[in-house]
Design an enzyme around this catalytic site. Structure first.
Site, PDB file in Angstrom:
ATOM      1  N   SER A  19       0.826  -1.199   0.000  1.00  7.98           N
ATOM      2  CA  SER A  19       0.000   0.000   0.000  1.00  7.98           C
ATOM      3  C   SER A  19       0.862   1.252   0.000  1.00  7.98           C
ATOM      4  O   SER A  19       2.059   1.211   0.311  1.00  7.98           O
ATOM      5  CB  SER A  19      -0.938   0.000   1.210  1.00  7.98           C
ATOM      6  OG  SER A  19      -0.226  -0.281   2.417  1.00  7.98           O
ATOM      7  N   GLU A  21       1.107   5.708   0.813  1.00  2.00           N
ATOM      8  CA  GLU A  21       0.569   6.869   1.508  1.00  2.00           C
ATOM      9  C   GLU A  21       0.864   8.122   0.706  1.00  2.00           C
ATOM     10  O   GLU A  21       1.971   8.319   0.205  1.00  2.00           O
ATOM     11  CB  GLU A  21       1.162   6.989   2.911  1.00  2.00           C
ATOM     12  CG  GLU A  21       0.601   8.200   3.673  1.00  2.00           C
ATOM     13  CD  GLU A  21       1.072   8.244   5.112  1.00  2.00           C
ATOM     14  OE1 GLU A  21       0.695   7.326   5.880  1.00  2.00           O
ATOM     15  OE2 GLU A  21       1.824   9.182   5.461  1.00  2.00           O
ATOM     16  N   TYR A  53      -3.884  13.810   6.625  1.00  2.00           N
ATOM     17  CA  TYR A  53      -4.906  14.782   6.989  1.00  2.00           C
ATOM     18  C   TYR A  53      -4.269  15.979   7.663  1.00  2.00           C
ATOM     19  O   TYR A  53      -3.463  15.829   8.579  1.00  2.00           O
ATOM     20  CB  TYR A  53      -5.871  14.113   7.957  1.00  2.00           C
ATOM     21  CG  TYR A  53      -7.041  14.949   8.406  1.00  2.00           C
ATOM     22  CD1 TYR A  53      -8.220  14.958   7.675  1.00  2.00           C
ATOM     23  CD2 TYR A  53      -6.982  15.711   9.571  1.00  2.00           C
ATOM     24  CE1 TYR A  53      -9.309  15.705   8.091  1.00  2.00           C
ATOM     25  CE2 TYR A  53      -8.065  16.460   9.991  1.00  2.00           C
ATOM     26  CZ  TYR A  53      -9.215  16.454   9.244  1.00  2.00           C
ATOM     27  OH  TYR A  53     -10.301  17.192   9.653  1.00  2.00           O
ATOM     28  N   HIS A  81      -7.070   9.554   6.453  1.00  2.00           N
ATOM     29  CA  HIS A  81      -6.569   9.833   7.793  1.00  2.00           C
ATOM     30  C   HIS A  81      -7.492  10.850   8.469  1.00  2.00           C
ATOM     31  O   HIS A  81      -8.078  11.706   7.810  1.00  2.00           O
ATOM     32  CB  HIS A  81      -5.165  10.422   7.730  1.00  2.00           C
ATOM     33  CG  HIS A  81      -4.120   9.471   7.242  1.00  2.00           C
ATOM     34  ND1 HIS A  81      -2.814   9.495   7.694  1.00  2.00           N
ATOM     35  CD2 HIS A  81      -4.168   8.467   6.324  1.00  2.00           C
ATOM     36  CE1 HIS A  81      -2.105   8.549   7.094  1.00  2.00           C
ATOM     37  NE2 HIS A  81      -2.916   7.918   6.240  1.00  2.00           N
ATOM     38  N   ARG A 111      -4.097  10.878  16.683  1.00  3.07           N
ATOM     39  CA  ARG A 111      -4.175  12.038  17.552  1.00  3.07           C
ATOM     40  C   ARG A 111      -3.806  13.302  16.799  1.00  3.07           C
ATOM     41  O   ARG A 111      -4.500  14.300  16.846  1.00  3.07           O
ATOM     42  CB  ARG A 111      -3.247  11.871  18.759  1.00  3.07           C
ATOM     43  CG  ARG A 111      -3.427  12.967  19.798  1.00  3.07           C
ATOM     44  CD  ARG A 111      -2.293  12.998  20.786  1.00  3.07           C
ATOM     45  NE  ARG A 111      -1.041  13.386  20.141  1.00  3.07           N
ATOM     46  CZ  ARG A 111      -0.016  13.901  20.789  1.00  3.07           C
ATOM     47  NH1 ARG A 111      -0.087  14.067  22.087  1.00  3.07           N
ATOM     48  NH2 ARG A 111       1.094  14.221  20.142  1.00  3.07           N
ATOM     49  N   GLY A 112      -2.681  13.269  16.098  1.00  7.05           N
ATOM     50  CA  GLY A 112      -2.219  14.428  15.363  1.00  7.05           C
ATOM     51  C   GLY A 112      -1.434  15.382  16.243  1.00  7.05           C
ATOM     52  O   GLY A 112      -1.520  15.344  17.475  1.00  7.05           O
ATOM     53  N   ASP A 113      -0.665  16.244  15.596  1.00  4.60           N
ATOM     54  CA  ASP A 113       0.148  17.242  16.298  1.00  4.60           C
ATOM     55  C   ASP A 113      -0.420  18.632  16.053  1.00  4.60           C
ATOM     56  O   ASP A 113      -1.033  18.900  15.016  1.00  4.60           O
ATOM     57  CB  ASP A 113       1.594  17.195  15.805  1.00  4.60           C
ATOM     58  CG  ASP A 113       2.237  15.836  16.066  1.00  4.60           C
ATOM     59  OD1 ASP A 113       2.066  15.319  17.187  1.00  4.60           O
ATOM     60  OD2 ASP A 113       2.885  15.291  15.148  1.00  4.60           O
ATOM     61  N   HIS A 157       6.789   6.045  20.844  1.00  3.84           N
ATOM     62  CA  HIS A 157       6.361   7.368  20.393  1.00  3.84           C
ATOM     63  C   HIS A 157       7.316   8.422  20.915  1.00  3.84           C
ATOM     64  O   HIS A 157       7.944   8.262  21.969  1.00  3.84           O
ATOM     65  CB  HIS A 157       4.932   7.644  20.890  1.00  3.84           C
ATOM     66  CG  HIS A 157       4.285   8.846  20.271  1.00  3.84           C
ATOM     67  ND1 HIS A 157       4.537  10.126  20.706  1.00  3.84           N
ATOM     68  CD2 HIS A 157       3.406   8.956  19.247  1.00  3.84           C
ATOM     69  CE1 HIS A 157       3.829  10.981  19.983  1.00  3.84           C
ATOM     70  NE2 HIS A 157       3.139  10.302  19.091  1.00  3.84           N
ATOM     71  N   LYS A 173      -5.711   0.959  21.989  1.00  4.14           N
ATOM     72  CA  LYS A 173      -6.391   1.385  20.758  1.00  4.14           C
ATOM     73  C   LYS A 173      -7.085   0.200  20.082  1.00  4.14           C
ATOM     74  O   LYS A 173      -8.201   0.338  19.563  1.00  4.14           O
ATOM     75  CB  LYS A 173      -5.389   2.043  19.806  1.00  4.14           C
ATOM     76  CG  LYS A 173      -4.889   3.401  20.280  1.00  4.14           C
ATOM     77  CD  LYS A 173      -4.086   4.136  19.231  1.00  4.14           C
ATOM     78  CE  LYS A 173      -2.639   3.775  19.220  1.00  4.14           C
ATOM     79  NZ  LYS A 173      -1.829   4.671  18.358  1.00  4.14           N
ATOM     80  N   GLN A 184       5.085   3.801  12.059  1.00  6.52           N
ATOM     81  CA  GLN A 184       5.955   4.892  11.646  1.00  6.52           C
ATOM     82  C   GLN A 184       7.168   4.306  10.921  1.00  6.52           C
ATOM     83  O   GLN A 184       7.500   3.140  11.094  1.00  6.52           O
ATOM     84  CB  GLN A 184       6.406   5.675  12.886  1.00  6.52           C
ATOM     85  CG  GLN A 184       7.328   6.845  12.590  1.00  6.52           C
ATOM     86  CD  GLN A 184       7.669   7.642  13.839  1.00  6.52           C
ATOM     87  OE1 GLN A 184       7.091   8.691  14.071  1.00  6.52           O
ATOM     88  NE2 GLN A 184       8.600   7.160  14.644  1.00  6.52           N
ATOM     89  N   PHE A 224      13.586  15.274   9.074  1.00  7.12           N
ATOM     90  CA  PHE A 224      12.292  14.668   9.370  1.00  7.12           C
ATOM     91  C   PHE A 224      12.376  13.734  10.579  1.00  7.12           C
ATOM     92  O   PHE A 224      11.517  13.762  11.458  1.00  7.12           O
ATOM     93  CB  PHE A 224      11.778  13.904   8.147  1.00  7.12           C
ATOM     94  CG  PHE A 224      10.417  13.303   8.361  1.00  7.12           C
ATOM     95  CD1 PHE A 224       9.284  14.107   8.411  1.00  7.12           C
ATOM     96  CD2 PHE A 224      10.263  11.935   8.541  1.00  7.12           C
ATOM     97  CE1 PHE A 224       8.033  13.556   8.622  1.00  7.12           C
ATOM     98  CE2 PHE A 224       9.015  11.384   8.756  1.00  7.12           C
ATOM     99  CZ  PHE A 224       7.894  12.205   8.798  1.00  7.12           C
ATOM    100  N   HIS A 274       3.850  -0.746   3.689  1.00  7.83           N
ATOM    101  CA  HIS A 274       3.129   0.502   3.430  1.00  7.83           C
ATOM    102  C   HIS A 274       4.162   1.576   3.112  1.00  7.83           C
ATOM    103  O   HIS A 274       4.957   1.962   3.970  1.00  7.83           O
ATOM    104  CB  HIS A 274       2.307   0.895   4.663  1.00  7.83           C
ATOM    105  CG  HIS A 274       1.413   2.076   4.454  1.00  7.83           C
ATOM    106  ND1 HIS A 274       0.252   2.010   3.696  1.00  7.83           N
ATOM    107  CD2 HIS A 274       1.491   3.367   4.892  1.00  7.83           C
ATOM    108  CE1 HIS A 274      -0.339   3.192   3.695  1.00  7.83           C
ATOM    109  NE2 HIS A 274       0.395   4.038   4.406  1.00  7.83           N
TER     110      HIS A 274
END
Length: 294
Positions: A19, A21, A53, A81, A111-113, A157, A173, A184, A224, A274
């Site tokens: 897959s 992204e 997203y 996302h 969750r997102g930053d 994380h 989760k 990740q 990154f 992925h």
């Protein structure tokens, strides 16, 4: 328009998945380029494509537009996302309802930053603080309509470097209703298998799909990884630092390194790959071809 399968349906029929992204470009020119490149990307026959997203109306709409375009025009299952950041619970419910209306049945709950233009944003009583809350909310309000993926962190994380504790958070989760995990980026295959081992000891049997970033720019990679918390092994520095200014040599070395990493993962039992494509067809096209060549 024929309905798209859920990611869990794909898993039921395939032992391995490949897959991609993508991310929604910030400019109209970038968006047009991505849409024009979509037939080539989809021609590589990924089992599904996910789109990241960004909080905020315009970026959010582009995520849904891209996912809908992939499904309707290219007939490839796609994953939207969704992050908690900047959204109230009611707004999240509205976004999910819009996804459902647009024929989207796969979501990656994150969750997102906090965004760069609002770095001090913190969740209040009417916001979700953790991704497990978003997972539980989706299940409570939309039942089984969505197949729900979540993020996993083989090295822990950035905010939870304790790998055992981070694995317990991941299990939570899954317990709240998530179906599968996409990790990740990482570069040491053993980090992935150690992660899977920790999760299995906690009773997690869901698919843990390794996230793969082909190296095409050494300096960008260093920047990154410093932000996301992924470590860069010495061998990566040794290979890519001396050739950092040579694009062609970096690209060739990146393909070779990625192929070795992918083959090690697949041979040792990873359930798929992925790829973080950075919206480019190359070098993922070469890597996919090589992986599918006997």
């Amino acid at each position: 328009m024929r309905p798209m399968p859920k990611i869990t349906d794909i898993f039921n029929n395939q032992k391995l998945t490949f897959s991609f992204e993508l991310f929604p470009p910030k400019t109209e020119e970038g968006y047009s380029k991505l849409i024009n490149a979509m037939p080539v990307l989809c021609g590589l026959k990924p089992d599904f494509i996910s789109c990241t997203y960004g909080a905020g109306g315009g970026s959010r709409e582009k995520t849904l537009d891209i996912v809908e375009h992939i499904q309707n025009q290219n007939h490839v299952p796609s994953v939207a996302h969704l992050t908690c950041v900047l959204h109230t619970k009611d707004e999240i419910k509205g976004i999910l309802a819009q996804m459902k209306r647009r024929g989207i049945c796969n979501v990656l709950a994150l969750r997102g930053d906090a965004p760069k233009d609002n770095p001090n944003w913190t969740p209040g009583n009417n916001n979700f603080k953790y991704s497990w809350e978003l997972v539980a909310f989706i299940r409570e309000n939309f039942g089984d309509h969505f197949s729900i993926g979540v993020a996993g962190f083989p090295e822990g994380h950035l905010l939870c470097p304790d790998r055992q504790l981070d694995a317990q958070y991941l299990k939570n989760k899954i317990d709240k209703g998530a179906d599968y995990v996409i990790t990740q980026l990482f570069f040491e295959p053993q980090d992935y298998f150690d992660y899977v081992g920790r999760l299995k000891k906690l009773g997690v049997t869901s698919r843990i799909i390794p996230g793969i970033l082909p190296i095409t720019d050494y300096q960008a990679l260093v920047r990154f990884c410093s932000m996301c918390g992924a470590s860069i092994p010495k061998q990566v520095h040794d290979i890519f630092k001396p050739i950092a200014e040579n694009h062609e040599m970096t690209l060739e070395a990146g393909i070779n390194f990625c192929l070795k990493q992918c083959r090690q993962l697949l041979e040792a039992g990873a359930p798929g790959l992925h790829f973080y494509t950075l919206n480019k067809t190359h070098p993922v096209d070469i890597i996919m071809r090589e992986l599918h060549t006997p």
